[in-house]
Design a protein around this motif. Structure first.
Motif, PDB file in Angstrom:
ATOM      1  N   ASP A   1       1.103  -0.582   0.370  1.00  0.00           N
ATOM      2  CA  ASP A   1      -0.085   0.233   0.062  1.00  0.00           C
ATOM      3  C   ASP A   1       0.910   1.033   0.058  1.00  0.00           C
ATOM      4  N   LEU A   2       1.109   1.642  -1.000  1.00  0.00           N
ATOM      5  CA  LEU A   2       2.096   3.224  -1.328  1.00  0.00           C
ATOM      6  C   LEU A   2       1.668   4.388  -0.613  1.00  0.00           C
ATOM      7  N   LYS A   3      -0.115   4.555  -0.389  1.00  0.00           N
ATOM      8  CA  LYS A   3      -0.235   5.195   0.950  1.00  0.00           C
ATOM      9  C   LYS A   3       0.122   4.563   2.069  1.00  0.00           C
ATOM     10  N   LYS A   4      -0.218   4.436   2.477  1.00  0.00           N
ATOM     11  CA  LYS A   4       0.084   4.331   3.608  1.00  0.00           C
ATOM     12  C   LYS A   4       1.703   3.609   4.321  1.00  0.00           C
ATOM     13  N   LYS A   5       2.659   2.892   3.342  1.00  0.00           N
ATOM     14  CA  LYS A   5       3.655   2.526   3.169  1.00  0.00           C
ATOM     15  C   LYS A   5       4.020   1.604   4.323  1.00  0.00           C
ATOM     16  N   HIS A   6       2.489   0.968   3.580  1.00  0.00           N
ATOM     17  CA  HIS A   6       2.214  -0.570   4.495  1.00  0.00           C
ATOM     18  C   HIS A   6       2.902  -1.872   3.220  1.00  0.00           C
ATOM     19  N   ASP A   7       3.382  -2.676   4.096  1.00  0.00           N
ATOM     20  CA  ASP A   7       4.154  -4.467   3.461  1.00  0.00           C
ATOM     21  C   ASP A   7       3.949  -5.287   4.410  1.00  0.00           C
ATOM     22  N   PHE A   8       2.353  -5.915   3.895  1.00  0.00           N
ATOM     23  CA  PHE A   8       3.075  -7.069   3.524  1.00  0.00           C
ATOM     24  C   PHE A   8       3.728  -8.235   4.499  1.00  0.00           C
ATOM     25  N   ARG A   9       4.598  -8.154   3.466  1.00  0.00           N
ATOM     26  CA  ARG A   9       5.505  -8.658   4.122  1.00  0.00           C
ATOM     27  C   ARG A   9       6.178  -8.786   5.583  1.00  0.00           C
ATOM     28  N   HIS A  10       6.038  -7.735   6.344  1.00  0.00           N
ATOM     29  CA  HIS A  10       6.886  -7.174   7.446  1.00  0.00           C
ATOM     30  C   HIS A  10       6.019  -8.181   8.273  1.00  0.00           C
ATOM     31  N   ILE A  11       4.970  -8.373   8.078  1.00  0.00           N
ATOM     32  CA  ILE A  11       3.801  -9.241   8.801  1.00  0.00           C
ATOM     33  C   ILE A  11       4.715 -10.796   9.390  1.00  0.00           C
ATOM     34  N   ARG A  12       4.630 -11.495  10.428  1.00  0.00           N
ATOM     35  CA  ARG A  12       4.976 -12.685  10.823  1.00  0.00           C
ATOM     36  C   ARG A  12       3.752 -12.743  10.491  1.00  0.00           C
ATOM     37  N   ILE A  13       3.928 -14.782   9.413  1.00  0.00           N
ATOM     38  CA  ILE A  13       3.025 -15.865   9.163  1.00  0.00           C
ATOM     39  C   ILE A  13       3.521 -16.296   9.950  1.00  0.00           C
ATOM     40  N   SER A  14       2.031 -16.873  11.027  1.00  0.00           N
ATOM     41  CA  SER A  14       2.390 -17.974  11.550  1.00  0.00           C
ATOM     42  C   SER A  14       1.514 -19.265  10.841  1.00  0.00           C
ATOM     43  N   LYS A  15       1.319 -19.798  10.905  1.00  0.00           N
ATOM     44  CA  LYS A  15       1.018 -21.707   9.976  1.00  0.00           C
ATOM     45  C   LYS A  15       0.937 -22.740  10.769  1.00  0.00           C
ATOM     46  N   ASP A  16       0.020 -22.942  10.984  1.00  0.00           N
ATOM     47  CA  ASP A  16      -0.506 -24.276  12.002  1.00  0.00           C
ATOM     48  C   ASP A  16      -1.892 -25.565  11.278  1.00  0.00           C
ATOM     49  N   TYR A  17      -1.456 -26.390  10.419  1.00  0.00           N
ATOM     50  CA  TYR A  17      -2.039 -27.161   8.986  1.00  0.00           C
ATOM     51  C   TYR A  17      -2.338 -28.320   9.935  1.00  0.00           C
ATOM     52  N   ALA A  18      -3.426 -28.798  10.023  1.00  0.00           N
ATOM     53  CA  ALA A  18      -3.570 -29.962  10.434  1.00  0.00           C
ATOM     54  C   ALA A  18      -3.203 -31.030   9.108  1.00  0.00           C
ATOM     55  N   ASN A  19      -2.598 -31.990   9.734  1.00  0.00           N
ATOM     56  CA  ASN A  19      -2.022 -33.243   9.085  1.00  0.00           C
ATOM     57  C   ASN A  19      -3.816 -34.103   8.458  1.00  0.00           C
ATOM     58  N   ASP A  20      -4.801 -34.057   9.146  1.00  0.00           N
ATOM     59  CA  ASP A  20      -5.605 -34.516   8.443  1.00  0.00           C
ATOM     60  C   ASP A  20      -6.960 -34.142   7.650  1.00  0.00           C
ATOM     61  N   ILE A  21      -6.421 -32.464   7.329  1.00  0.00           N
ATOM     62  CA  ILE A  21      -7.449 -31.891   6.460  1.00  0.00           C
ATOM     63  C   ILE A  21      -7.510 -32.904   4.615  1.00  0.00           C
TER      64      ILE A  21
END
Length: 175
Positions: free
Chosen positions: A39-59
């Motif tokens: 987002d150029l207006k807000k100078k916000h970059d998604f890549r600076h957010i930590r992404i935590s993934k917890d995927y179940a194995n039985d899907i």
């Protein structure tokens, strides 16, 4: 009127596009797309957010309209990113969890953004409702997402939130 007509056509045409997909693949693709958002207006970059993934194995693989589910996931991820940007924190984070509950797959997307009060929660899935400033959003993202999940996929979309602490969206899809 034109937007409403397009929404109705979109919801009618999507049923035939279902195919066997793995929800984790769709989440990962949505994350890749979100990582390219800036987002150029807000100078916000998604890549600076930590992404935590917890995927179940039985899907298992599930019959879904992949593009529609990716659209929902991307919308929720972008909203989470914007909420985090509006509530600056030292550790911006989006957590994504999946789990199988009986004959359903649950996808939980949680952020540590601004959160919402009860009045806002009661309106967020209505067409044209937005919490964003004028010119930033159309108020259709969550409405369309709700249509895709509830009508097109016979699932459920809900939210839990607390002002100042973040929000958690829960998608439930039948297996």
């Amino acid at each position: 009127a034109k937007i409403t007509q397009n929404l109705l056509e979109f919801s009618r045409n999507s049923e035939s596009q279902k195919q066997l997909c793995h929800i984790h693949d769709l989440i990962d693709r949505a994350l890749e797309m979100a990582a390219n958002e800036y987002d150029l207006k807000k100078k916000h970059d998604f890549r600076h957010i930590r992404i935590s993934k917890d995927y179940a194995n039985d899907i298992p693989y599930t019959s879904l309209a992949a593009i529609e589910i990716e659209q929902v996931l991307l919308n929720l991820l972008k909203n989470a990113s914007q909420a985090i940007n509006d509530n600056p924190t030292d550790k911006p984070c989006i957590s994504i969890r999946t789990k199988k509950v009986n004959d359903w797959v649950n996808i939980e997307i949680e952020d540590n953004g601004t959160g919402m009060d009860e009045k806002t929660i009661n309106r967020i899935f209505k067409p044209f409702f937005t919490t964003k400033e004028k010119g930033v959003g159309t108020g259709l993202g969550l409405s369309v997402s709700n249509t895709i999940i509830c009508q097109n996929h016979k699932g459920k979309l809900s939210v839990e939130s607390c002002p100042g602490k973040g929000s958690q969206f829960i998608i439930q899809l039948p297996l």
